[in-house]
Design an enzyme around this catalytic site. Structure first.
Site, PDB file in Angstrom:
ATOM      1  N   LYS A 231      -0.580 -13.568  22.484  1.00 40.30           N
ATOM      2  CA  LYS A 231      -0.708 -12.206  21.986  1.00 40.30           C
ATOM      3  C   LYS A 231      -1.801 -12.130  20.926  1.00 40.30           C
ATOM      4  O   LYS A 231      -1.923 -13.022  20.095  1.00 40.30           O
ATOM      5  CB  LYS A 231       0.613 -11.741  21.370  1.00 40.30           C
ATOM      6  CG  LYS A 231       1.782 -11.663  22.344  1.00 40.30           C
ATOM      7  CD  LYS A 231       3.044 -11.251  21.597  1.00 40.30           C
ATOM      8  CE  LYS A 231       4.235 -11.146  22.534  1.00 40.30           C
ATOM      9  NZ  LYS A 231       5.477 -10.776  21.808  1.00 40.30           N
TER      10      LYS A 231
ATOM     11  N   HIS B 247       0.441   0.184 -19.298  1.00 40.58           N
ATOM     12  CA  HIS B 247       1.697  -0.275 -19.900  1.00 40.58           C
ATOM     13  C   HIS B 247       2.832   0.637 -19.448  1.00 40.58           C
ATOM     14  O   HIS B 247       2.669   1.850 -19.415  1.00 40.58           O
ATOM     15  CB  HIS B 247       1.580  -0.235 -21.431  1.00 40.58           C
ATOM     16  CG  HIS B 247       2.849  -0.578 -22.146  1.00 40.58           C
ATOM     17  ND1 HIS B 247       3.280  -1.880 -22.289  1.00 40.58           N
ATOM     18  CD2 HIS B 247       3.783   0.221 -22.745  1.00 40.58           C
ATOM     19  CE1 HIS B 247       4.419  -1.874 -22.955  1.00 40.58           C
ATOM     20  NE2 HIS B 247       4.744  -0.614 -23.249  1.00 40.58           N
TER      21      HIS B 247
END
Length: 461
Positions: A40, A438
């Site tokens: 595949k 932050h």
């Protein structure tokens, strides 16, 4: 010289990461492309590697989170793991991505030829009796799970990573032979899913290719999680027993379990594919190339796991793109192998780019190297996630940052900035000037750079 009368502009042998990246980029650049694949498209990464293993690791993370929910004030009951359901989830992810890749082949108008290909000349590949010709040939035949001469892989007691991905139950006691990336990832996943795990590694430490501090942190975390390991010990004997496996270590100590994963690396899938017969220069099964991925045979390139170096899907992507652009005459810059980010998706994760501290000291001299290791205890988001680890930066004195190393839960998502820091040759002061959001783990990179630049904020020496 390559043959100007060949049928396709590019013929690629192998439909994994390197092969299909080359195919898509070459098609985008207006070339006619054929890709030969016996299985595949998508290769090991999609079907038997990166994607299914990370799905398994995430299922393990969910199991751990459920067990530990009380730490966050959430009431939850852990009832166990249904491997049938886990495999269904894992296979569903792979199936969806496979369909997407198939669609991309159609969109790029790349011809996919299914069958076993063999190089028969500088411009020809034979596929099940059919000869496919190309002005340029790209070898991208991938890799296979290696074993050891004294171990017979039977798929039941002694298994490879491919077998491990399809187990119908969680092992009660798993032995992992090999403490590299594949070995520690399966050890981490199995432990999270409920198995007892013991690792046997011949080198002095786990993930020995990583910075020594990263290895120490992972080993510390594994001990805390109850994952046992024996480092610096090559086993003397591996045998099947009546109900499992037994590994004998030096000195006669034995380790027993119901299954043993052989995770001793991956070898180049090149045997019997005609490369040497056509004159391609090889070394222990690997294809040798120059900085533009050209072999010594004109018009023949190579990409991915068959080229010496780290065996990573994103390295294959980059190499495939590079080859296509080189064929098109775009003069792409050579790929800096040290600039390729690396991640081990354990709990905690280990991420790095550039040189580790020992490598940097060897290259530039011990007295020319500076480093700073910022504990994630100083990082608010890491505290929220209840993870331990660090961000470490390695720099040349009065020079750029040449290595970024991180350990922590979900820390892999931050390695992208580390890659930019290394590849753009940023100095610590350059990074220290950037404003990091932050509270995030990304902030830890900024804090480490600030400390390395001599102006720490939330830490002190």
């Amino acid at each position: 010289m390559s043959n100007p009368n060949a049928g396709y502009d590019v013929v690629i042998l192998g439909g994994g990461s390197g092969g299909y990246a080359c195919a898509f980029r070459a098609a985008e650049l207006g070339m006619s492309v054929a890709l030969i694949e016996k299985d595949k498209v998508g290769g090991t990464c999609l079907h038997r590697g990166c994607i299914p293993t990370k799905a398994l690791l995430h299922a393990g993370e969910v199991a751990d989170t459920t067990r530990e929910a009380g730490q966050f004030g959430v009431e939850a009951e852990f009832k166990g793991v249904d491997m049938g359901a886990v495999n269904k989830y894992k296979d569903g992810i792979v199936s969806g991505l496979y369909k997407g890749v198939q669609g991309l082949f159609k969109a790029h108008k790349v011809e996919v030829i299914n069958g076993y290909g063999k190089l028969t000349g500088p411009n020809t590949i034979e596929v099940d009796g059919r000869t496919v010709t190309g002005k340029n040939i790209v070898l991208a035949s991938g890799s296979y799970s290696k074993s050891l001469p004294n171990i017979e892989i039977d798929g039941e007691r002694f298994i490879t990573s491919e077998h491990a991905l399809n187990l119908d139950k969680v092992p009660e006691k798993a032995i992992v032979i090999g403490g590299g990336v594949i070995g520690v990832e399966f050890a981490s996943a199995w432990r999270s899913l409920g198995a007892e795990v013991e690792i046997v590694e011949g080198l002095p430490r786990l993930i020995a290719a990583e910075d020594a501090d990263s290895s120490k942190q992972l080993e510390r975390s594994f001990r805390k999680r109850g994952i046992k390991f024996h480092t610096g010990k090559f086993f003397e004997k591996a045998e099947a027993t009546a109900d499992g496996v037994r590994i004998t270590l030096p000195g006669g100590k034995t380790v027993e379990g119901d299954v043993a994963l052989v995770a001793v690396g991956r070898g180049p899938n090149t045997e019997g594919m005609g490369y040497e017969q056509v004159g391609v220069e090889m070394d222990r099964g690997f294809v040798l190339t120059d900085e533009h991925l050209r072999t010594n045979v004109a018009g023949v390139y190579a990409a991915g796991d068959i080229v010496p170096g780290v065996q990573l899907a994103h390295r294959g992507f980059a190499q495939g793109i590079h080859i296509a652009e080189h064929i098109a005459g775009l003069e792409p810059a050579p790929i800096d192998e040290k600039g390729i980010p690396r991640v081990t998706f354990t709990e905690p994760e280990v991420a790095s780019v550039g040189y580790n501290e020992d490598e940097a000291q060897e290259k530039w001299g011990k007295d020319k190297i500076k480093s700073y290791k910022l504990s994630l205890a100083a990082n608010g988001k890491s505290g929220i996630l209840k993870t331990q680890g660090f961000v470490k930066m390695v720099s040349v004195e009065d020079g750029p940052i040449v290595g970024v190393h991180m350990v922590g839960a979900r820390i892999s998502e931050q390695i992208g900035e580390g890659e930019l820091i290394y590849n753009w040759e940023a100095y610590a002061d350059d990074v220290a000037k950037l404003i990091h959001m932050h509270p995030t783990q990304n902030e830890a990179l900024g804090e480490a750079a600030m400390a390395l630049a001599g102006k720490p904020l939330h830490v002190h020496d």
